[in-house]
Write a protein that holds these residues in place. Structure first.
Motif, PDB file in Angstrom:
ATOM      1  N   LYS A   1       0.833  -1.215   0.000  1.00 25.51           N
ATOM      2  CA  LYS A   1       0.000   0.000   0.000  1.00 25.51           C
ATOM      3  C   LYS A   1       0.864   1.261   0.000  1.00 25.51           C
ATOM      4  O   LYS A   1       0.569   2.231  -0.706  1.00 25.51           O
TER       5      LYS A   1
ATOM      6  N   CYS B   1       3.959   1.518  -1.187  1.00 26.32           N
ATOM      7  CA  CYS B   1       4.578   1.622  -2.510  1.00 26.32           C
ATOM      8  C   CYS B   1       3.575   2.086  -3.562  1.00 26.32           C
ATOM      9  O   CYS B   1       3.930   2.881  -4.447  1.00 26.32           O
ATOM     10  N   GLU B   2       2.340   1.622  -3.470  1.00 19.32           N
ATOM     11  CA  GLU B   2       1.301   2.053  -4.416  1.00 19.32           C
ATOM     12  C   GLU B   2       1.035   3.549  -4.309  1.00 19.32           C
ATOM     13  O   GLU B   2       0.632   4.179  -5.285  1.00 19.32           O
TER      14      GLU B   2
ATOM     15  N   HIS C   1       4.241   3.017  -9.452  1.00 19.84           N
ATOM     16  CA  HIS C   1       3.446   2.075 -10.235  1.00 19.84           C
ATOM     17  C   HIS C   1       4.019   0.672 -10.073  1.00 19.84           C
ATOM     18  O   HIS C   1       5.222   0.466 -10.254  1.00 19.84           O
ATOM     19  N   ARG C   2       3.132  -0.273  -9.751  1.00 19.23           N
ATOM     20  CA  ARG C   2       3.556  -1.668  -9.632  1.00 19.23           C
ATOM     21  C   ARG C   2       3.848  -2.201 -11.031  1.00 19.23           C
ATOM     22  O   ARG C   2       3.026  -2.093 -11.932  1.00 19.23           O
TER      23      ARG C   2
ATOM     24  N   PHE D   1       8.216  -1.889  -7.856  1.00 20.63           N
ATOM     25  CA  PHE D   1       7.553  -0.636  -8.200  1.00 20.63           C
ATOM     26  C   PHE D   1       8.528   0.316  -8.866  1.00 20.63           C
ATOM     27  O   PHE D   1       9.691   0.394  -8.467  1.00 20.63           O
TER      28      PHE D   1
END
Length: 102
Positions: free
Chosen positions: A31, A33-34, A38-39, A45
């Motif tokens: 969460k 990193c989001e 962008h994953r 990411f």
């Protein structure tokens, strides 16, 4: 981030998930990193950010992970490196410099 100096980062993580606490840490790391990038793969990411954003990202991740069981790697790439990625397979879903909606 128009006109501001930005950096390209590649963030990868490996969170131990054998316990419920580890599974919660994994979801928390994803969460975080989001919120910054962008994953591009399950635990990878691409992030384009300013220095202050990187400081916040690192602090948030440090607050969540177990430093004995988990690993997060943040690679600072050369300027605009994410624009020159050799990619095989499924096409890139997002432009790392495109609009970012949180």
């Amino acid at each position: 981030m128009d006109g501001e100096l930005t950096m390209d980062l590649l963030v990868t993580y490996d969170v131990e998930t054998v316990t419920p606490q580890g599974q919660r840490r994994l979801r928390a790391v994803a969460k975080i990193c989001e919120a910054y990038g962008h994953r591009v793969q399950k635990s990878v990411f691409e992030v384009v950010c300013r220095d202050a954003d990187k400081v916040r990202l690192v602090a948030e991740l440090q607050a969540v992970i177990d430093p004995v069981r988990d690993s997060v790697r943040i690679y600072r790439l050369p300027a605009s490196a994410l624009d020159d990625v050799e990619h095989l397979g499924k096409p890139r879903a997002v432009d790392p410099r495109g609009p970012f909606v949180i």
